[in-house]
Design an enzyme around this catalytic site. Structure first.
Site, PDB file in Angstrom:
ATOM      1  N   SER A 134       0.344  -1.154  -0.203  1.00 26.84           N
ATOM      2  CA  SER A 134      -0.007   0.381  -0.055  1.00 26.84           C
ATOM      3  C   SER A 134       0.688   0.855  -0.019  1.00 26.84           C
ATOM      4  CB  SER A 134      -1.191  -0.154   1.493  1.00 26.84           C
ATOM      5  OG  SER A 134      -1.693   1.358   1.886  1.00 26.84           O
ATOM      6  N   TYR A 158      -1.329  -0.206  11.074  1.00 25.30           N
ATOM      7  CA  TYR A 158      -1.973  -0.993   9.515  1.00 25.30           C
ATOM      8  C   TYR A 158      -0.497  -1.113   8.311  1.00 25.30           C
ATOM      9  CZ  TYR A 158      -3.493  -1.043   4.189  1.00 25.30           C
ATOM     10  OH  TYR A 158      -3.100  -2.001   3.275  1.00 25.30           O
ATOM     11  N   LYS A 162       2.748  -3.033   7.128  1.00 19.29           N
ATOM     12  CA  LYS A 162       2.326  -3.662   5.413  1.00 19.29           C
ATOM     13  C   LYS A 162       4.128  -3.222   5.063  1.00 19.29           C
ATOM     14  CE  LYS A 162      -1.586  -4.552   2.985  1.00 19.29           C
ATOM     15  NZ  LYS A 162      -1.608  -5.346   2.678  1.00 19.29           N
TER      16      LYS A 162
END
Length: 347
Positions: A134, A158, A162
């Site tokens: 992302s 989050y 990643k």
């Protein structure tokens, strides 16, 4: 550009999280070019009905196991029987707010699941992974557009999961010269398959703008909340880089047989330009013929005014470029919502 017919080598591909939004669209494109597909998904964000529709769209079969990738025995069984030659790894949790509220869950599922997957790949000598990352790994922009050399400084758990997985894959590829890891950093995936059979169906309240706009248009939600109208953008609302999910799916296909890619490669997958909230709403109103009620609220902490990708590396390395514009994105999203007013429910 490399179109579907250019990919000659057929592979057995394991798709983790393949019943989810991006995963299901990628399965369609994999099957369309003749790859064999096996999906593993625990259905926490995915829909088994989506896989049935993938079969219908492509008129091809795929295999599916309802399992969590942290289940080593389930993975070993899949690797021993299907013997995948490559893995496309989508499985993971993806809500920024939830990751802030429950960071340990995100590290356990996203990082723990990825380690479990790579361990199974190592045992089975499956040496090729494409990872769904992302643009959140970049954090606050030092400059725009983001290119792959931009410093990484994710601002939430989050995004940190990643980036951690990217680093783990990088280290994994260094162990064996046969190993290959491709990291695709997505910007904002939107749209749906043009058949209207599969699309984005969030479980609960949508975290993303496009499905929220569509749910206001189809009457499921009263109005759209717009967070901030005083940004330094064309109309004061936040601007993002929206990439059609089919263009994104085709980027995955392009990585599988691409010999120009390094053993470990990071590629931005975005449209290369930004669209504001109001521009997206206006285009959706034009396509749907439905006025979208909206309400301005204060800015959210951590939201950026604008960001977009420099996707030129993906273009140079694998002749990929986005071909579907905002109009097409809105048309395909609206078709999906009109044909599936309650999503995949009732199937």
């Amino acid at each position: 550009m490399n179109t579907q017919k250019d990919w000659k080598i057929k592979m057995r591909v394991l798709v983790t999280g393949g019943a989810g939004y991006i995963g299901s669209h990628t399965c369609v494109e994999l099957l369309n070019v003749g790859h064999e597909v096996f999906v593993v998904d625990n259905l926490c964000n995915g829909h088994e009905a989506a896989l049935e529709r993938v079969r219908g769209i492509t008129n091809r079969e795929l295999q599916f196991t309802n399992a969590d990738i942290r289940d080593a025995n389930a993975l070993d069984n899949i690797f021993n029987t299907f013997k995948p030659e490559a893995v496309i790894h989508f499985a993971g949790l993806k809500a920024v707010g939830e990751s802030v509220a429950n960071p340990l869950k995100y590290y356990e599922v996203n990082v723990g699941g990825s380690i479990s997957l790579l361990s199974a790949m190592s045992k089975a000598e499956c040496n090729n992974i494409v990872f769904s990352s992302s643009a959140t790994v970049y954090g606050k922009p030092k400059y725009l557009p983001y290119d792959e050399e931009h410093p990484t400084n994710p601002v939430n758990p989050y995004g940190r999961t990643k980036l951690m997985i990217e680093n783990i894959i990088h280290d994994w590829t260094k162990v064996d010269l046969k190993r290959k890891g491709t990291v695709l950093r997505y910007f904002n995936p939107v749209g749906a398959h043009e058949s209207g059979q599969i699309g984005e169906e969030p479980i609960g309240i949508p975290n993303n703008l496009m499905p929220y706009i569509a749910q206001v248009a189809d009457g499921r939600r009263e109005h759209l909340n717009i967070f901030g109208n005083d940004y330094e953008t064309a109309d004061g609302t936040g601007a993002r880089d929206y990439i059609h999910v089919i263009d994104l799916a085709l980027a995955h296909i392009g990585t599988l047989n691409q010999n120009k890619l390094d053993r470990f490669e990071v590629l931005n997958i975005g449209a290369g330009k930004s669209t504001t909230v109001l521009e997206l709403v206006s285009k959706f109103e034009e396509i749907s013929g439905v006025p979208i009620k909206s309400k301005y609220l204060p800015r959210r902490d951590g939201d950026l005014a604008a960001f977009w990708a420099n996707p030129s590396k993906a273009s140079e390395k694998m002749s990929w470029k986005p071909e579907r514009n905002i109009k097409k994105i809105c048309e395909d999203t609206w078709r999906w919502h009109k044909l599936n007013s309650t999503g995949y429910e009732g199937e």
